[in-house]
Write a protein that holds these residues in place. Structure first.
Motif, short mmCIF file in Angstrom:
data_model
loop_
_atom_site.label_atom_id
_atom_site.label_comp_id
_atom_site.label_asym_id
_atom_site.label_seq_id
_atom_site.Cartn_x
_atom_site.Cartn_y
_atom_site.Cartn_z
N THR A 1 0.19 8.28 5.66
CA THR A 1 0.83 6.98 5.45
C THR A 1 0.12 5.88 6.20
N GLU A 2 -0.31 6.19 7.44
CA GLU A 2 -0.99 5.19 8.25
C GLU A 2 -2.31 4.75 7.61
N VAL A 3 -3.08 5.74 7.17
CA VAL A 3 -4.36 5.42 6.52
C VAL A 3 -4.12 4.64 5.23
N ARG A 4 -3.13 5.08 4.47
CA ARG A 4 -2.84 4.42 3.20
C ARG A 4 -2.37 2.98 3.42
N ASP B 1 6.45 15.19 10.67
CA ASP B 1 5.26 15.66 9.96
C ASP B 1 4.08 14.77 10.32
N GLU B 2 3.23 15.27 11.22
CA GLU B 2 2.09 14.47 11.69
C GLU B 2 1.11 14.17 10.56
N ALA B 3 0.93 15.14 9.67
CA ALA B 3 -0.02 14.95 8.58
C ALA B 3 0.45 13.83 7.64
N LYS B 4 1.75 13.82 7.32
CA LYS B 4 2.27 12.77 6.44
C LYS B 4 2.20 11.41 7.10
N ASN C 1 0.81 -1.22 0.00
CA ASN C 1 0.00 0.00 0.00
C ASN C 1 0.84 1.27 0.00
N CYS C 2 2.02 1.22 0.64
CA CYS C 2 2.80 2.45 0.85
C CYS C 2 3.82 2.73 -0.25
#
Length: 530
Positions: A519-522, A512-515, A102-103
């Motif tokens: 990544t976690e969701v992806r 970078d919390e957003a990244k 996925n990543c």
């Protein structure tokens, strides 16, 4: 070996080469020439096809030739390789397969670079991947040389050298012309041949002992010269504390190293979804598990039928145990059955080596082109096609592997693979796991994790008994041995994880919390995956 053996084995091997070159030519004519086609085969393979290809990638000369040889020579202690190779797939199945699919897109660096600064991360991960790939390739080259030495009577060093060169040339052709799609189909064909040959030999061994496994083991112990010690731990790794620590080190390397092997990780990108990647691993685990159970029978069968002295007399490292066993099971030297069975096993072993080196070469050339070249090329210049660079890189990797294969020709191939696993577990696994699961991981941590595992692993191998200071080392006449263990995993794997932690702790970079969230969701859902 007699002229009949040589002629028949070479004919069968030539038939396999002709078929695989035909596949490569056909695929090369029908490819689109895109990076996705070259690196990932267009992501068009089914879980079953990819499972057979993964099994083909993993069931290498180290398994077919090296592991059986170690069991024939050292009995119980040789089983460590079988257990380590198989248990490693639980780590891959539960921690890596779906998340990596996925990543990333094509390589390990894609997973790490998703939330880090790309340039330093890609250079570090690419360097590590090429190092691991070359070490793994050396083992296959050594297996090829051992097999040809046996086939030609073991008298010609020149024949061994030319064989290594020929295998290297073929692997460059496979990768350059056919890319991942041709390599995958070659792996599938080879997996079927190898499993078929292994099943046939296992049945013949069991028939020799009328299906009585207890009798097989007792006969192996009796002929080994070690008695019951042959069936108990400690013959190779239990002599003193150094040997015991070597045992632990090798076990860690084998169990943790698979999840960091570049050519295994790249297989997860050849299927369309993460679910397909997981199902591929399930197929692979079943095929690989059955294969390794059979190698146990073949290893003890070689000890019982031939005796360790005969195995060691042909090849000191035990790499020729299986072909010699096939010759005896077929009726012995000079018999038609022995000639045919020996030739089939030799051809299957050659097919194994060719297919595996093609997969590893593709993974390493992808790392060079997709990670290293893409990171260091000068801005403002018209870049060369990544695929073109990958083809050139395949030639370079082949030359290095050939040179090192000629140098290490007297070492056991399973042992050489153990070193590659140690480097993969030390350099690639820490950065992969930290990137997937640690929210606060930074770019400095990623770079330190790779180099902090890679450098100690390589340095400790150079300073170990593998390279100097013992009769079985690469340079027996020189002694710069300062590290007592043959496998560095016990020291280098913790150092890789520690370096990644220290690098992150001392970094001024704000994670970078957003990244990380993206990544976690992806990784868990596959949303936005390539």
């Amino acid at each position: 070996m007699t002229g009949e053996h040589q002629t028949l084995a070479l004919l069968l091997f030539s038939a396999f080469v002709a078929v695989t070159l035909g596949i490569t030519t056909w695929v090369g004519r029908n490819r689109r020439g895109s990076a996705e086609e070259f690196y990932a085969g267009g992501r068009l393979f089914s879980p079953m096809e990819n499972g057979f290809a993964i099994a083909g990638d993993y069931m290498s000369a180290a398994s077919f030739l090296g592991v059986t040889g170690l069991i024939a020579l050292f009995g119980y202690d040789g089983l460590l390789y079988v257990v380590g190779f198989l248990v490693a797939w639980l780590v891959v199945l539960f921690l890596v397969a779906e998340l990596v699919r996925n990543c990333g897109r094509f390589t390990l660096a894609d997973v790490v670079a998703a939330r880090m600064r790309e340039r330093p991360v890609r250079i570090a991960a690419g360097t590590s991947s090429v190092t691991v790939s070359v070490l793994y390739l050396v083992a296959q080259m050594v297996g090829a040389g051992s097999l040809v030495a046996l086939l030609l009577g073991g008298t010609s060093d020149a024949a061994r050298a030319w064989t290594v060169i020929g295998v290297g040339a073929l692997m460059v052709v496979y990768v350059s012309l056919g890319g991942m799609r041709a390599t995958t189909w070659i792996q599938i064909v080879k997996a079927v041949l190898l499993l078929g040959g292994t099943i046939a030999l296992t049945v013949l061994v069991l028939m020799r002992f009328h299906g009585d496994l207890n009798r097989l083991l007792l006969t192996a112990a009796e002929r080994s010269g070690h008695g019951e010690a042959f069936l108990a731990p400690g013959l190779k790794y239990g002599g003193d504390w150094t040997a015991r620590f070597d045992f632990i080190s090798l076990g860690l390397a084998l169990v943790l190293g698979t999840a960091g092997l570049p050519h295994i990780l790249s297989r997860f990108y050849t299927v369309p979804t993460a679910r397909a990647a997981r199902r591929s691993v399930v197929w692979a685990v079943g095929l690989i598990g059955g294969f390794y159970l059979m190698t146990i029978v073949l290893g003890f069968g070689a000890a019982a039928v031939l005796g360790p002295e005969a195995v060691r007399g042909s090849n000191a490292a035990g790499n020729t145990a299986v072909p010699l066993l096939a010759l005896d099971l077929g009726g012995g030297a000079g018999s038609t059955g022995g000639t045919v069975l020996f030739a089939i096993v030799a051809a299957v072993a050659f097919a194994t080596i060719l297919a595996v080196v093609a997969g590893i070469t593709l993974a390493s050339s992808a790392s060079v082109a997709h990670d290293l070249y893409a990171s260091v090329r000068r801005r403002g210049r018209r870049p060369r096609s990544e695929v073109a660079v990958a083809r050139v890189a395949a030639v370079g990797v082949g030359v290095v592997a050939i040179a090192l294969g000629l140098l290490a020709r007297d070492l056991n191939v399973a042992f050489l693979v153990g070193l590659a696993f140690a480097v993969a577990a030390s350099a690639n696994l820490p950065v992969l796991l930290y990137s997937l699961f640690w929210r606060g991981f930074t770019t400095r941590g990623a770079v330190w994790a790779v180099y902090g595992g890679l450098a100690p692993a390589v340095v400790l191998v150079v300073l170990s008994p593998v390279v100097s200071g013992s009769p079985d080392s690469l340079f027996p006449g020189i002694d710069f041995q300062y590290f007592p263990l043959q496998n560095p995993g016990l020291v280098s794997i913790p150092l890789g994880f520690l370096a990644g932690w220290l690098g992150t702790l001392t970094s001024t970079e704000v994670p970078d919390e957003a990244k990380h969230a993206e990544t976690e969701v992806r990784s868990l859902t596959g949303a936005g995956a390539a």
